[in-house]
Motif scaffolding. Structure first.
Motif: not given
Lengths: 195, 195
Positions: A161, A164-166, A168-169, A173, A182, B105, B123, B126-127, B130, B157-158, B160-162, B164-165, B186
């Motif tokens: 996850a 994949h999330g990384a 996407l980010s 960005f 990430i 996402a 964008r 996302f900002h 985060a 960031q880590v 948020m990526a988790s 979405h993933g 997480q």
DNA sequence: AATTACCTTCCTACTAGTAGGTAGTCAAAA
DNA sequence: TTTTGACTACCTACTAGTAGGAAGGTAATT
């Protein structure tokens, strides 16, 4: 003479890059037609329907991925380096924009409206990748290199996850470096404190 | 009388659920038309172009998200509970399928082919997210509740990526429970050992 | 060696249906 | 009375997919 790719391979190449940027509904036979200088009907000769085309595409992608992961397992000396190499592979793909997103991650986001034959293949890729990550983590634990809070299968899901999330980010960005920023800490935290 | 939603709100409701399942190219004015029993041309009256429609949609989504996050900050007692509540919110959305994926996402995955007016709004979301996560983590550190390996912005960031993933994996495996299985650890690992 | 048949690949030309979008009309509400 | 929100009717471009044929290669038959 190896660089001479067949027409059907060229079709899949173009279709793959179009799917990666726009998903299943983000490309058409006409787009491929224009990109490789061949008529639409000729593409239908190679792949009668769009579902056929994308199914073949995912099959090829899965074969390549499986071969790559097997290579990493055999090549990289330690489980930690195997994860590192996998991350580096994607870092390169994202940096040079050759494959800035996983084909199956892209398709998975549209899962609910994919033809079933495509959806099942995408699911299979997720299973395969999760399985590979779990086995690498398992090996790392056995060698005393990793210290996991949970079972390898669960940690593998967390890691996948994050990957994949990384992606996407990094895309959201427009910052390729964000991918490693990430993923690297997530790999780092697996390391056993005593080594 | 509050349940009487305006036509333009109904249009955005349908469009949102269609985007969440199929992305920007996964829906049409005809789909919306059929869903709410109104002619295509009438939708163009409210939103002249598709880019206008989706821009308005993302604006509304961002307003709702910002209101929700502000509410969480004021309501939940501790930073840890704020993260927990945010996760629970998404768990509910995914479980009851009311909003099984974040609109932004979804759109971010198609970033490269979105109209610029839509892309910039995605964008911005996302900002914003985060930033909210970073400020919650920062507060947690100041209160001695969290122990972070990196700066709050990087940890955000880590995280948020988790998130979405995890949404993506839950969708790929058709397993709503997978979302929490990935995100909960997480959040848990942020907790300071001495509390 | 020439003929026959088949296969592959690509082509032109076409179809039915859908895409986003426009022009102009009309009734009711402000 | 002007505005709003809906309508019918239409447009052009594009969608996936089909029909049928031309060109070339292969391979067995005559």
């Amino acid at each position: 003479m190896k660089s001479m790719a067949s027409t059907s391979e060229k079709i899949l190449d173009i279709a793959q890059s179009l799917i990666v940027t726009g998903g299943y509904n983000g490309f058409s036979y006409a787009d491929i037609s224009a990109a490789i200088g061949i008529r639409k009907a000729s593409i239908h000769h190679h792949f009668p329907t769009k579902a056929d085309l994308v199914s073949a595409l995912v099959d090829r992608y899965r074969r390549q991925a499986e071969a790559g992961l097997t290579f990493l397992r055999e090549q990289a000396s330690s489980p930690a380096e195997q994860l590192q190499s996998y991350m580096n592979y994607w870092q390169t793909c994202i940096r040079d924009a050759s494959l800035p997103f996983c084909v199956c991650a892209m398709l998975a986001s549209e899962m609910q409206m994919l033809p079933e034959e495509v959806a099942s293949r995408v699911r299979a890729h997720f299973h395969g990748l999760a399985g590979w990550l779990a086995s690498v983590l398992q090996a790392g634990v056995e060698q005393g290199l990793f210290r996991l809070d949970k079972r390898p299968e669960e940690e593998a899901q967390v890691l996948m996850a994050s990957l994949h999330g990384a992606m996407l980010s990094a895309r959201a960005f427009s910052d390729p470096g964000l991918f490693v920023a990430i993923v690297a800490p997530q790999i780092a935290r697996l390391r056993s404190p005593d080594c």
